[in-house]
Design a protein around this motif. Structure first.
Motif, PDB file in Angstrom:
ATOM      1  N   ARG A  26     -40.085  96.771 -82.810  1.00  0.00           N
ATOM      2  CA  ARG A  26     -40.887  95.190 -81.890  1.00  0.00           C
ATOM      3  C   ARG A  26     -40.555  94.538 -81.713  1.00  0.00           C
ATOM      4  O   ARG A  26     -39.923  93.668 -80.701  1.00  0.00           O
ATOM      5  CB  ARG A  26     -42.169  95.373 -81.529  1.00  0.00           C
ATOM      6  CG  ARG A  26     -43.127  97.465 -81.031  1.00  0.00           C
ATOM      7  CD  ARG A  26     -44.419  97.049 -80.702  1.00  0.00           C
ATOM      8  NE  ARG A  26     -44.825  98.000 -80.714  1.00  0.00           N
ATOM      9  CZ  ARG A  26     -45.569  98.456 -79.615  1.00  0.00           C
ATOM     10  NH1 ARG A  26     -46.717  97.327 -79.383  1.00  0.00           N
ATOM     11  NH2 ARG A  26     -46.388  99.996 -79.962  1.00  0.00           N
ATOM     12  N   CYS A  30     -38.106  92.187 -79.413  1.00  0.00           N
ATOM     13  CA  CYS A  30     -38.644  90.573 -78.886  1.00  0.00           C
ATOM     14  C   CYS A  30     -37.238  89.493 -78.703  1.00  0.00           C
ATOM     15  O   CYS A  30     -37.622  88.757 -77.899  1.00  0.00           O
ATOM     16  CB  CYS A  30     -40.154  90.423 -78.782  1.00  0.00           C
ATOM     17  SG  CYS A  30     -41.790  88.989 -78.074  1.00  0.00           S
ATOM     18  N   ALA A  49     -42.620  89.057 -67.302  1.00  0.00           N
ATOM     19  CA  ALA A  49     -43.181  88.738 -68.363  1.00  0.00           C
ATOM     20  C   ALA A  49     -43.526  90.804 -68.945  1.00  0.00           C
ATOM     21  O   ALA A  49     -43.211  90.546 -70.164  1.00  0.00           O
ATOM     22  CB  ALA A  49     -44.475  88.171 -68.373  1.00  0.00           C
ATOM     23  N   GLU A  50     -44.283  91.091 -68.296  1.00  0.00           N
ATOM     24  CA  GLU A  50     -44.446  92.901 -68.330  1.00  0.00           C
ATOM     25  C   GLU A  50     -42.466  92.666 -68.257  1.00  0.00           C
ATOM     26  O   GLU A  50     -42.861  94.255 -69.275  1.00  0.00           O
ATOM     27  CB  GLU A  50     -44.617  93.005 -66.729  1.00  0.00           C
ATOM     28  CG  GLU A  50     -44.813  94.913 -67.103  1.00  0.00           C
ATOM     29  CD  GLU A  50     -46.531  95.405 -66.059  1.00  0.00           C
ATOM     30  OE1 GLU A  50     -45.903  96.619 -65.706  1.00  0.00           O
ATOM     31  OE2 GLU A  50     -47.020  94.661 -65.255  1.00  0.00           O
ATOM     32  N   GLY A  52     -40.531  92.407 -70.362  1.00  0.00           N
ATOM     33  CA  GLY A  52     -40.233  91.769 -71.705  1.00  0.00           C
ATOM     34  C   GLY A  52     -41.025  92.515 -72.617  1.00  0.00           C
ATOM     35  O   GLY A  52     -41.263  92.769 -73.893  1.00  0.00           O
ATOM     36  N   ARG A  53     -42.125  92.617 -71.864  1.00  0.00           N
ATOM     37  CA  ARG A  53     -42.916  93.951 -73.263  1.00  0.00           C
ATOM     38  C   ARG A  53     -42.926  94.822 -72.545  1.00  0.00           C
ATOM     39  O   ARG A  53     -42.791  95.555 -74.299  1.00  0.00           O
ATOM     40  CB  ARG A  53     -44.518  93.331 -72.281  1.00  0.00           C
ATOM     41  CG  ARG A  53     -45.509  92.112 -72.854  1.00  0.00           C
ATOM     42  CD  ARG A  53     -47.078  92.348 -72.402  1.00  0.00           C
ATOM     43  NE  ARG A  53     -47.407  92.235 -71.056  1.00  0.00           N
ATOM     44  CZ  ARG A  53     -47.399  91.093 -70.397  1.00  0.00           C
ATOM     45  NH1 ARG A  53     -46.920  90.293 -70.277  1.00  0.00           N
ATOM     46  NH2 ARG A  53     -47.252  91.582 -68.454  1.00  0.00           N
ATOM     47  N   LEU A  54     -41.871  95.442 -71.758  1.00  0.00           N
ATOM     48  CA  LEU A  54     -42.087  96.683 -71.835  1.00  0.00           C
ATOM     49  C   LEU A  54     -40.648  96.762 -72.634  1.00  0.00           C
ATOM     50  O   LEU A  54     -40.921  98.153 -73.845  1.00  0.00           O
ATOM     51  CB  LEU A  54     -41.717  97.028 -70.441  1.00  0.00           C
ATOM     52  CG  LEU A  54     -42.786  96.866 -69.526  1.00  0.00           C
ATOM     53  CD1 LEU A  54     -42.030  97.322 -68.122  1.00  0.00           C
ATOM     54  CD2 LEU A  54     -43.392  98.914 -69.942  1.00  0.00           C
ATOM     55  N   TYR A  55     -40.157  96.115 -72.869  1.00  0.00           N
ATOM     56  CA  TYR A  55     -39.013  95.873 -73.429  1.00  0.00           C
ATOM     57  C   TYR A  55     -39.321  95.952 -75.414  1.00  0.00           C
ATOM     58  O   TYR A  55     -38.677  97.113 -75.706  1.00  0.00           O
ATOM     59  CB  TYR A  55     -37.533  94.722 -73.158  1.00  0.00           C
ATOM     60  CG  TYR A  55     -36.692  95.204 -74.615  1.00  0.00           C
ATOM     61  CD1 TYR A  55     -36.037  96.527 -74.199  1.00  0.00           C
ATOM     62  CD2 TYR A  55     -36.714  94.551 -75.039  1.00  0.00           C
ATOM     63  CE1 TYR A  55     -34.769  96.430 -75.013  1.00  0.00           C
ATOM     64  CE2 TYR A  55     -35.788  94.657 -76.043  1.00  0.00           C
ATOM     65  CZ  TYR A  55     -34.705  95.112 -76.264  1.00  0.00           C
ATOM     66  OH  TYR A  55     -33.381  95.134 -77.266  1.00  0.00           O
ATOM     67  N   SER A  56     -40.442  95.168 -75.564  1.00  0.00           N
ATOM     68  CA  SER A  56     -40.054  95.102 -76.866  1.00  0.00           C
ATOM     69  C   SER A  56     -40.664  96.239 -77.238  1.00  0.00           C
ATOM     70  O   SER A  56     -40.955  96.212 -78.588  1.00  0.00           O
ATOM     71  CB  SER A  56     -40.800  93.262 -77.178  1.00  0.00           C
ATOM     72  OG  SER A  56     -42.086  93.884 -76.416  1.00  0.00           O
ATOM     73  N   ASP A  57     -41.932  96.835 -76.283  1.00  0.00           N
ATOM     74  CA  ASP A  57     -42.951  97.733 -77.170  1.00  0.00           C
ATOM     75  C   ASP A  57     -42.336  99.281 -76.851  1.00  0.00           C
ATOM     76  O   ASP A  57     -42.727 100.334 -77.213  1.00  0.00           O
ATOM     77  CB  ASP A  57     -43.846  97.955 -75.885  1.00  0.00           C
ATOM     78  CG  ASP A  57     -45.036  96.470 -76.270  1.00  0.00           C
ATOM     79  OD1 ASP A  57     -44.695  96.357 -76.936  1.00  0.00           O
ATOM     80  OD2 ASP A  57     -46.060  96.653 -75.859  1.00  0.00           O
ATOM     81  N   CYS A  63     -39.173  99.583 -68.794  1.00  0.00           N
ATOM     82  CA  CYS A  63     -38.531  98.610 -68.245  1.00  0.00           C
ATOM     83  C   CYS A  63     -37.343  98.655 -67.526  1.00  0.00           C
ATOM     84  O   CYS A  63     -36.736  97.361 -66.778  1.00  0.00           O
ATOM     85  CB  CYS A  63     -37.780  98.203 -70.034  1.00  0.00           C
ATOM     86  SG  CYS A  63     -36.664  96.520 -70.319  1.00  0.00           S
ATOM     87  N   THR A 143     -32.337  94.077 -69.056  1.00  0.00           N
ATOM     88  CA  THR A 143     -33.105  92.401 -69.257  1.00  0.00           C
ATOM     89  C   THR A 143     -32.908  91.675 -69.053  1.00  0.00           C
ATOM     90  O   THR A 143     -32.776  90.521 -68.517  1.00  0.00           O
ATOM     91  CB  THR A 143     -33.689  93.048 -70.227  1.00  0.00           C
ATOM     92  OG1 THR A 143     -35.133  94.075 -70.008  1.00  0.00           O
ATOM     93  CG2 THR A 143     -34.989  91.887 -70.819  1.00  0.00           C
TER      94      THR A 143
END
Length: 162
Positions: A26, A30, A49-50, A52-57, A63, A143
Motif C-alpha cells: 500500500r 501510494c 482523494a478517494e 488515491g485511497r482506492l488505488y493505494s489499497d 479506482c 489515476t
C-alpha cells in the motif's frame, strides 16, 4: 464476554492482520500515485482523494471506474462552467471543449485514455480485465493521467478545482 464482543474482536484481529500483511504494498502504491496538490474544498476534492485511497489499497476496479466517472463529470462541469449546455455524450463534450479552446488536444486524448473501456467497467461486462497485475497497471495509469489533466486544466485557468 458476549458473542457480539467476541465477533467484534475477531473482526478487528482479521483487519489488523490484513493491514499488516499489505501495508508495504500500500505504501509503494501510494508513493506511485502521489495526490495532486488541489484545493481541499474544490468540486472534485473528496472523490479525487478517494481515487488515491482506492488505488493505494489495491481496489483497482473501483479506482478505474471512479477515474472514468471523474473524467466524465469534469468534461460536463467544464462545459457548464463556461455557460454551455453539456451533451450527454462524453466525447461530444470533449470535442466542444477542444473547439472552444478550454482544453488542449493533448488533454482531450488523455481524458479519452481514462475513458477507455468505460462501458465495460461501468456495466461489469464479462470482457473486463481479471488479471490483478494488469488491473494494477491500468488503475495506476488512469489515476496518473487524470491527475495530469486536472493539473493542466488548473494551469489553463479553467479550473473546476478553485
Amino acid at each position: 464476554m458476549s458473542n457480539e464482543s467476541v465477533e467484534l474482536a475477531r473482526i478487528e484481529d482479521y483487519l489488523r492482520q490484513d493491514f499488516e500483511a499489505t501495508v508495504e504494498d500500500r505504501v509503494k502504491r501510494c508513493e506511485q500515485v502521489k495526490p495532486h496538490g488541489i484545493i481541499p474544498d474544490h468540486h472534485f476534492a473528496a472523490v479525487s482523494a478517494e481515487i488515491g485511497r482506492l488505488y493505494s489499497d489495491g481496489h483497482y476496479y473501483g479506482c478505474i471506474s471512479l477515474c472514468q466517472s471523474v473524467a466524465e463529470a469534469m468534461a460536463r462541469f467544464l462545459c457548464e462552467r463556461n455557460g454551455w449546455r453539456a451533451a450527454k455524450v462524453f466525447e461530444k463534450n470533449l470535442e466542444t471543449l477542444q473547439k472552444r479552446v478550454k482544453i488542449t488536444a493533448k488533454m482531450g486524448k488523455q481524458l479519452l485514455t481514462v475513458w477507455e473501456a468505460r462501458d465495460d467497467y461501468h456495466h461489469l461486462n464479462p470482457t473486463i480485465e481479471r488479471d490483478r497485475t494488469k488491473l494494477h497497471v491500468m488503475a495506476e495509469q488512469k489515476t496518473k493521467v487524470l491527475s495530469e489533466v486536472k493539473s493542466s486544466v488548473s494551469d489553463l485557468g479553467h479550473s473546476p478545482f478553485a
